[in-house]
Design an enzyme around this catalytic site. Sequence first.
Site, mmCIF file in Angstrom:
data_model
loop_
_atom_site.group_PDB
_atom_site.id
_atom_site.type_symbol
_atom_site.label_atom_id
_atom_site.label_comp_id
_atom_site.label_asym_id
_atom_site.label_seq_id
_atom_site.Cartn_x
_atom_site.Cartn_y
_atom_site.Cartn_z
ATOM 1 N N CYS A 122 0.799 -1.223 0.000
ATOM 2 C CA CYS A 122 0.000 0.000 0.000
ATOM 3 C C CYS A 122 0.836 1.280 0.000
ATOM 4 C CB CYS A 122 -0.940 -0.001 1.196
ATOM 5 S SG CYS A 122 -2.006 -1.466 1.278
ATOM 6 N N HIS A 258 -3.135 7.022 2.278
ATOM 7 C CA HIS A 258 -3.620 5.715 1.847
ATOM 8 C C HIS A 258 -4.980 5.466 2.480
ATOM 9 C CE1 HIS A 258 -4.156 1.524 1.254
ATOM 10 N NE2 HIS A 258 -3.818 1.177 2.477
ATOM 11 N N ASN A 289 -10.328 -0.176 0.247
ATOM 12 C CA ASN A 289 -8.865 -0.099 0.278
ATOM 13 C C ASN A 289 -8.341 -0.746 -1.005
ATOM 14 O OD1 ASN A 289 -6.128 -0.644 0.658
ATOM 15 N ND2 ASN A 289 -6.339 -1.137 2.827
#
Length: 333
Positions: A122, A258, A289
Amino acid sequence: MTTEIRSLPSRFARILGVGSYRPGRVVGNEEICRLIDSESEWIEARSGIVTRHFADIDETIPVMAARAAEKALSAAGLTPADVSCVVLSTMSYLHQAPPAAAVCAAELGARGAAAFDLGAACAGFSHGLAVAGSLVAGRQAEHVLVVGAERMSDIVDPRDRSTAFIFGDGAGAAVVGPADEPGIGRAVWGTDTEHLRAIEQSRSFAELRHDPTARWPFLEMAGPEVFRWAIGAVAEVCGRALRAAGVTMDDIGAFVPHQANVRIIDAAVKAMGLPPSVEVARTIREDGNVSGASIPLALDTLIATGRIRPGALVLTAGFGSGLSYSAQVVAAP
């Protein structure tokens, strides 16, 4: 005979354009709850997620990456022929050869461009921006495509109550090129290996070769451990990134972290004391996500909706498996 290697003076780099791609299939919490013991309201309260996108079979990582890259190039007023290098961040590509970046370059028509994949989960897109900025500043490349593309639905167990509702698919891209003024601040990055296995594939794909009945190596996550780490680490790393760029909170126009969990985002905003004037990306509500694609997807959304003006300073922060982290200040295109 000379013993000196010829080099060119360095220059500045900045983001010239961004673009994104979201798969057509939108999956709501109700659909996720059919396979796990949960409720839509609980998922939204715990994560902020209401929907996410799942890719169809033809929406591969390189294809989604190319579609996002096309939009970024268009926004920058460039063509695939202008691309010197493609850096593709992904943690969900299930093929080793050719690299996803090379397939993306072929799909895009960027013939002759250098192309390589980057694996930092990520934090990958933020890592990629740092690499691209250095390539352009050092005159190793003229225009670099940085792409985050994921099919997290391929590596997440739809029956795992701890991860099934969190992740989605998609791609986001940015074009980095030369500039007259600094447009990409120094990256503050690293890996906290004290939490190395907090997010991991605990099994290897090699097990399937020796035992076809072996369980698919799904992504696993120690959610509480990651949450506790993130609510402290994100704000600290962001503060260091601001100092590295020589700016303060009052200079920032937007915060694009993020999109892991809305509670982590809100905790970071509170810990940093961001003023109300700062636009904060919370696209996790619609996207979930999307790992290495979450930051460019969120950045593109803020730009497309007019919430960031050209030239405004944007604080970005990626964090994920490793636990890897990366933050930097960039100028909006």
